[in-house]
Design a protein around this motif. Sequence first.
Motif, PDB file in Angstrom:
ATOM      1  N   VAL A   1     -20.890 -14.885   0.956  1.00  0.00           N
ATOM      2  CA  VAL A   1     -20.009 -13.864   1.497  1.00  0.00           C
ATOM      3  C   VAL A   1     -18.716 -14.563   1.892  1.00  0.00           C
ATOM      4  O   VAL A   1     -18.717 -15.437   2.752  1.00  0.00           O
ATOM      5  CB  VAL A   1     -20.640 -13.152   2.710  1.00  0.00           C
ATOM      6  CG1 VAL A   1     -19.660 -12.154   3.300  1.00  0.00           C
ATOM      7  CG2 VAL A   1     -21.931 -12.467   2.306  1.00  0.00           C
ATOM      8  N   LEU A   2     -17.643 -14.193   1.209  1.00  0.00           N
ATOM      9  CA  LEU A   2     -16.349 -14.821   1.440  1.00  0.00           C
ATOM     10  C   LEU A   2     -15.477 -13.905   2.284  1.00  0.00           C
ATOM     11  O   LEU A   2     -15.202 -12.785   1.879  1.00  0.00           O
ATOM     12  CB  LEU A   2     -15.646 -15.100   0.109  1.00  0.00           C
ATOM     13  CG  LEU A   2     -16.392 -15.959  -0.887  1.00  0.00           C
ATOM     14  CD1 LEU A   2     -15.626 -16.031  -2.196  1.00  0.00           C
ATOM     15  CD2 LEU A   2     -16.619 -17.333  -0.327  1.00  0.00           C
ATOM     16  N   ASP A   3     -15.070 -14.375   3.443  1.00  0.00           N
ATOM     17  CA  ASP A   3     -14.101 -13.633   4.245  1.00  0.00           C
ATOM     18  C   ASP A   3     -12.739 -13.741   3.570  1.00  0.00           C
ATOM     19  O   ASP A   3     -12.516 -14.613   2.729  1.00  0.00           O
ATOM     20  CB  ASP A   3     -14.029 -14.203   5.657  1.00  0.00           C
ATOM     21  CG  ASP A   3     -15.305 -13.947   6.446  1.00  0.00           C
ATOM     22  OD1 ASP A   3     -15.949 -12.912   6.194  1.00  0.00           O
ATOM     23  OD2 ASP A   3     -15.656 -14.780   7.293  1.00  0.00           O
ATOM     24  N   ALA A   4     -11.834 -12.875   3.947  1.00  0.00           N
ATOM     25  CA  ALA A   4     -10.484 -12.915   3.377  1.00  0.00           C
ATOM     26  C   ALA A   4      -9.841 -14.267   3.673  1.00  0.00           C
ATOM     27  O   ALA A   4      -9.840 -14.723   4.808  1.00  0.00           O
ATOM     28  CB  ALA A   4      -9.641 -11.796   3.956  1.00  0.00           C
ATOM     29  N   GLY A   5      -9.344 -14.929   2.644  1.00  0.00           N
ATOM     30  CA  GLY A   5      -8.689 -16.224   2.808  1.00  0.00           C
ATOM     31  C   GLY A   5      -9.616 -17.418   2.774  1.00  0.00           C
ATOM     32  O   GLY A   5      -9.186 -18.526   3.045  1.00  0.00           O
ATOM     33  N   THR A   6     -10.903 -17.229   2.434  1.00  0.00           N
ATOM     34  CA  THR A   6     -11.841 -18.346   2.371  1.00  0.00           C
ATOM     35  C   THR A   6     -12.324 -18.560   0.947  1.00  0.00           C
ATOM     36  O   THR A   6     -12.160 -17.705   0.084  1.00  0.00           O
ATOM     37  CB  THR A   6     -13.061 -18.117   3.289  1.00  0.00           C
ATOM     38  OG1 THR A   6     -13.761 -16.952   2.845  1.00  0.00           O
ATOM     39  CG2 THR A   6     -12.632 -17.958   4.730  1.00  0.00           C
TER      40      THR A   6
END
Length: 135
Positions: A92-97
């Motif tokens: 699960v990638l958060d915004a900007g990761t």
Amino acid sequence: MNKRLIIAAATLATGLAAASPAAAQQWRWNEGNWRTIGTTRVVGRDNVVVQLPGVTRQREIRVCALNAPLRLRDLDVRFANGGRQDLNTRAVLDAGTCTRAIDLRGNRRDVTAVHLRYEPVALRAARPVVRVQVR
């Protein structure tokens, strides 16, 4: 009156200085040794193929999500010699990761396409932009 103006200007300058590095780092083309070779906006809940132009002989790959979170289920890397490498990321990638650095099998493989299987974390107007980086 003059003292308030100076304090307001100093506060504004501090806020701009703090916000600038984060925004610049998020959209940087060549971050460290990472080189962006493909970008696409994901729509819906399915999969997308990012075609990569030219010869991109690399050892590691990672995927970044920009402007919205993304659940990356699977990553299938296609090579110029017809081979492929299937990578189950379940990240699960958060915004900007970005995902962790993923090693490609073999010595400096020529990546031609990356097939992503994903689903958005939240249904909202902003769709994630996916960036594929190699080194």
